[in-house]
Design a protein around this motif. Structure first.
Motif: not given
Length: 315
Positions: A3-13, A30-42
């Motif tokens: 799983i790749s979790v893609v999370i766009p965000l803006l000012n959510e510290q 759940n024994r998933f191999s995964y990555e979490i990708i945060f995209i800081d949109d400025g």
């Protein structure tokens, strides 16, 4: 990678750390191999610093930082390009999407073989007047226009087969219509799952009422592109031919009437039919030229960068 979790965000510290911990707990249980990708949109707060700190503690955390705010669609595009998981999960960073939904969404893609599964926030905790009612109207119009039978197009919680995100182009403000883009690309097995919606815990929403106006305008755009995006001459050329033909018929009628039927009558320029003929023939020519120019632009266009990345983590 599962799983790749893609999370766009803006000012959510305030919510990033809590969201990360919640996702990591679900993945580990759940024994998933995964990555979490945060995209800081400025972001202008400390969101990026928080992402950097998390990446040092958890190597599965990755980050993309935009030079400025380019919009959610561009953030998703950047995240999709980097995602390596067999299944890509998108969610918002404001804790209104529940990570506990991830295992079932994953199974719907892997076991049930859906191309895309969209969340449906059947019970919402948003304002009825400013969000719920406009959202219902928007979703009704999207269903009727696109033919995709979903109840909640704008839900941020979605699951995709990796092939889907690698073969669709999310740009402008088209993140609302990713299911439509997927359908137009040939991915027709699109499902829906009722998901839990939670009240916003920190801060305020980054979207105003203008998003619904923009959403309807984008809906018209995607309807046009899905039908005539590759052949604009089919629309503009057809309209041009019809308009020009109407004008030509009026012009022929005026000519025959003046030359053979009513030679002593009014001058042609004194008749309203003359101006109808002139106007429709001019409009027809303009429509035809518009279609021709559209074809030329389509064949000569070059891909240009829609966003600028300032910094990346763990890629």
């Amino acid at each position: 990678m599962n799983i790749s979790v893609v999370i766009p965000l803006l000012n959510e510290q305030e919510s990033i750390t809590e969201l990360h911990d919640w996702i990591a707990k679900v993945m580990q249980s759940n024994r998933f191999s995964y990555e979490i990708i945060f995209i800081d949109d400025g972001s202008t707060d400390d969101s990026w610093a928080t992402i950097m700190a998390l990446s040092q503690k958890n190597e599965s955390v990755k980050g993309i930082r935009f030079l400025k705010n380019f919009g959610k669609s561009q953030a998703l595009h950047a995240g999709f390009a980097k995602a390596e998981g067999d299944v890509i999960i998108t969610m918002d960073a404001d804790l209104q999407d529940n990570p506990e939904e991830i295992p079932e969404l994953y199974n719907m893609i892997v076991v049930d073989k859906f191309d895309l599964v969209s969340g449906w926030k059947k019970k919402r905790y948003d304002s009825v007047i400013s969000k719920n009612m406009p959202s219902k109207l928007f979703n009704w119009a999207a269903r009727r226009t696109s033919g995709v039978k979903l109840n909640d197009f704008n839900c941020g919680l979605k699951a995709y087969n990796n092939n889907v995100v690698k073969n669709i182009d999310v740009n402008g403000e088209m993140h609302r219509y990713i299911p439509v883009l997927a359908k137009n690309a040939g991915f027709t097995k699109i499902g829906e799952k009722v998901v839990q919606h939670q009240a916003r815990k920190y801060g305020e929403t980054k979207f105003g009422m203008d998003r619904f106006i923009n959403g309807f305008l984008d809906l018209i755009t995607i309807w046009f592109l899905s039908r005539f995006g590759k052949r604009p001459m089919h629309l503009f050329g057809a309209l041009g031919v019809i308009m020009f033909a109407i004008g030509l018929v009026f012009a022929m009628y005026l000519g025959i009437d003046k030359l053979f039927l009513n030679q002593t009558g009014r001058l042609i320029t004194e008749r309203p039919q003359f101006y109808i003929a002139l106007t429709t023939m001019i409009l027809g020519s303009q429509f035809f030229v518009a279609g021709f120019l559209g074809e030329l632009i389509l064949r000569s266009k070059r891909d240009s960068s829609r966003y600028l990345i300032k910094q990346e983590l763990n890629f």
